[in-house]
Design an enzyme around this catalytic site. Structure first.
Site, short mmCIF file in Angstrom:
data_model
loop_
_atom_site.label_atom_id
_atom_site.label_comp_id
_atom_site.label_asym_id
_atom_site.label_seq_id
_atom_site.Cartn_x
_atom_site.Cartn_y
_atom_site.Cartn_z
N SER A 148 0.98 -1.11 -0.03
CA SER A 148 0.14 0.01 0.02
C SER A 148 0.96 1.22 -0.09
O SER A 148 2.09 1.13 0.35
CB SER A 148 -0.78 0.02 1.21
OG SER A 148 -1.42 1.27 1.54
N TYR A 168 -2.76 -1.15 10.20
CA TYR A 168 -2.63 -1.29 8.70
C TYR A 168 -1.29 -0.80 8.09
O TYR A 168 -0.61 -1.67 7.45
CB TYR A 168 -3.90 -0.63 8.16
CG TYR A 168 -3.91 -0.73 6.69
CD1 TYR A 168 -4.82 -1.88 6.34
CD2 TYR A 168 -3.57 0.17 5.83
CE1 TYR A 168 -4.80 -2.35 4.95
CE2 TYR A 168 -3.61 -0.43 4.48
CZ TYR A 168 -4.44 -1.21 4.21
OH TYR A 168 -4.46 -1.54 2.69
N1 LIG Z 1 -9.00 -0.27 -1.18
C1 LIG Z 1 -7.66 0.25 -1.19
O1 LIG Z 1 -7.76 1.35 -1.11
C2 LIG Z 1 -6.40 -0.47 -0.69
C3 LIG Z 1 -5.28 0.45 -0.89
C4 LIG Z 1 -3.91 -0.35 -0.71
C5 LIG Z 1 -3.85 -1.61 -0.64
N2 LIG Z 1 -5.08 -2.42 -0.50
C6 LIG Z 1 -4.87 -3.99 -0.24
O2 LIG Z 1 -5.43 -4.48 -1.31
C7 LIG Z 1 -5.75 -5.80 -1.03
C8 LIG Z 1 -7.27 -5.99 -1.47
O3 LIG Z 1 -8.14 -5.02 -0.88
P1 LIG Z 1 -9.33 -4.39 -1.39
O4 LIG Z 1 -9.64 -3.19 -1.55
O5 LIG Z 1 -9.70 -5.51 -2.86
O6 LIG Z 1 -10.25 -5.12 -0.28
P2 LIG Z 1 -11.77 -5.93 -0.39
O7 LIG Z 1 -12.41 -5.67 1.13
O8 LIG Z 1 -12.65 -5.50 -1.58
O9 LIG Z 1 -11.37 -7.38 -0.58
C9 LIG Z 1 -10.98 -8.22 0.40
C10 LIG Z 1 -11.07 -9.68 0.30
O10 LIG Z 1 -10.54 -10.24 1.11
C11 LIG Z 1 -11.29 -11.46 1.94
N3 LIG Z 1 -10.83 -11.62 3.11
C12 LIG Z 1 -10.61 -10.84 4.44
N4 LIG Z 1 -10.03 -11.64 5.30
C13 LIG Z 1 -9.56 -12.83 4.77
C14 LIG Z 1 -9.29 -14.13 5.18
N5 LIG Z 1 -8.52 -14.01 6.71
N6 LIG Z 1 -8.86 -15.20 4.50
C15 LIG Z 1 -9.35 -14.86 3.16
N7 LIG Z 1 -9.90 -13.93 2.66
C16 LIG Z 1 -10.17 -12.96 3.29
C17 LIG Z 1 -12.66 -10.76 1.82
O11 LIG Z 1 -13.76 -11.74 2.14
C18 LIG Z 1 -12.73 -10.03 0.58
O12 LIG Z 1 -13.25 -10.63 -0.25
C19 LIG Z 1 -5.67 -5.75 0.50
O13 LIG Z 1 -4.51 -6.42 0.88
C20 LIG Z 1 -5.81 -4.36 0.97
O14 LIG Z 1 -4.99 -4.07 2.18
C21 LIG Z 1 -6.30 -1.93 -0.71
#
Ligand SMILES: NC(=O)c1ccc[n+]([C@@H]2O[C@H](COP(=O)([O-])OP(=O)(O)OC[C@H]3O[C@@H](n4cnc5c(N)ncnc54)[C@H](O)[C@@H]3O)[C@@H](O)[C@H]2O)c1
Length: 263
Positions: A148, A168
């Site tokens: 991130s 985070y």
């Molecule tokens: N959305 C943002 O702004 C952003 C920014 C930087 C990094 N990220 C990172 O990108 C990645 C994806 O995030 P996203 O935005 O798509 O989130 P999201 O919430 O849309 O999707 C995350 C998915 O992970 C699954 N999940 C959660 N805990 C779990 C577990 N213990 N085992 C298996 N699956 C699990 C959830 O059910 C969900 O389907 C994450 O690592 C997040 O930290 C997101």
């Protein structure tokens, strides 16, 4: 360009939503077979049904797993290899933020939970996947972790998103070292490991920020491109890093952040 995944088997964690879902769709479009791994069984079931309308269902394996649990990761990899015969690619997209923790949770419980999913989960799944990839013999492997912008910077004090102990950024900072360590030590086995570091992206993870339009707009304006990213924009870079086109890229951390870290 060899950005073709027709003989490849990929596992995407967090595949039921956001960035993981976008990766799943792009990899399927490019011909990969996919283990759709997520903790949310009902979301996987409806997703796999929907994907089956557009893609050959023989290329889609639903795998319910909790990445924070070692047995669950080992089972997910075992199921994938049993079904498809091998594993070439892992995208570690499962992740949570402190906003997912139950209301009233103690700070230590919140910290442990976020670290267990975002950091330990990426390590556990990578470890199991790397063992399977090594058994592919001469063929290449690729792991992509999701860091991130919070791997490099922390929440701005005026945003009220951290009191200095938000897990985070801690979890995402460590993803960089996990990526480098695995990259160096898995390179002799033909396995590349990289991470992608997104800025704020419109997904379920950031949905609650929309309840506070002033904060949402302030966060958007911190990206020189003036907006949140989309899951598809992040997935395109992840898919590139997972592809053979990135055959000389390992141990790298690529920001996909609308310029957030450049200022
Ligand atoms: N959305 C943002 O702004 C952003 C920014 C930087 C990094 N990220 C990172 O990108 C990645 C994806 O995030 P996203 O935005 O798509 O989130 P999201 O919430 O849309 O999707 C995350 C998915 O992970 C699954 N999940 C959660 N805990 C779990 C577990 N213990 N085992 C298996 N699956 C699990 C959830 O059910 C969900 O389907 C994450 O690592 C997040 O930290 C997101």
């Amino acid at each position: 360009m060899t950005n073709n995944f027709e003989s490849k088997v990929a596992m995407v964690t967090g595949a039921a939503s956001g960035i993981g879902l976008a990766c799943t769709k792009q990899l399927l479009q490019k011909g990969a077979s996919i283990a759709v791994a997520d903790i949310d069984q009902s979301a996987i079931t409806s997703l796999v049904k929907k994907l089956g309308d557009s893609f050959d269902s023989d290329r889609i394996l639903p795998v319910q797993c909790d990445v924070s649990k070692r047995d669950s990761c080992e089972n997910a990899v075992t199921q994938t290899v049993a079904h498809f015969g091998k594993l070439d690619i892992l995208v570690n997209s499962a992740g949570i933020s402190q906003r997912h923790i139950r209301e009233g949770a103690d700070f230590e419980e919140s910290w442990d939970t976020v670290i267990a999913v975002n950091l330990k989960g990426s390590m556990l799944m990578s470890r199991s996947a790397a063992q399977a990839m090594k058994q592919n013999g001469a063929s290449s492997g690729a792991i992509v972790n999701i860091g991130s912008i919070m791997s490099f910077v922390v929440y701005n004090e005026s945003d009220g998103l951290s009191d200095g102990f938000n897990p985070y950024p801690h979890s995402k900072g460590a993803i960089l070292q996990l990526t480098r360590d695995m990259a160096v030590h898995l390179a002799p086995h033909g396995i590349r490991v990289n991470s992608v570091c997104p800025g704020f992206v419109d997904t379920q993870l950031t949905d609650s920020l929309k309840n506070n339009p002033d904060l949402y707009n302030k966060l958007a304006s911190r990206h020189p491109l003036g907006r949140f990213g989309t899951a598809d924009e992040i997935a395109k870079v992840i898919v590139f890093l997972a592809s053979d086109d990135a055959s000389f890229v390992t141990g790298a951390n690529w920001a996909v952040d609308g310029g957030y870290l450049a200022q």
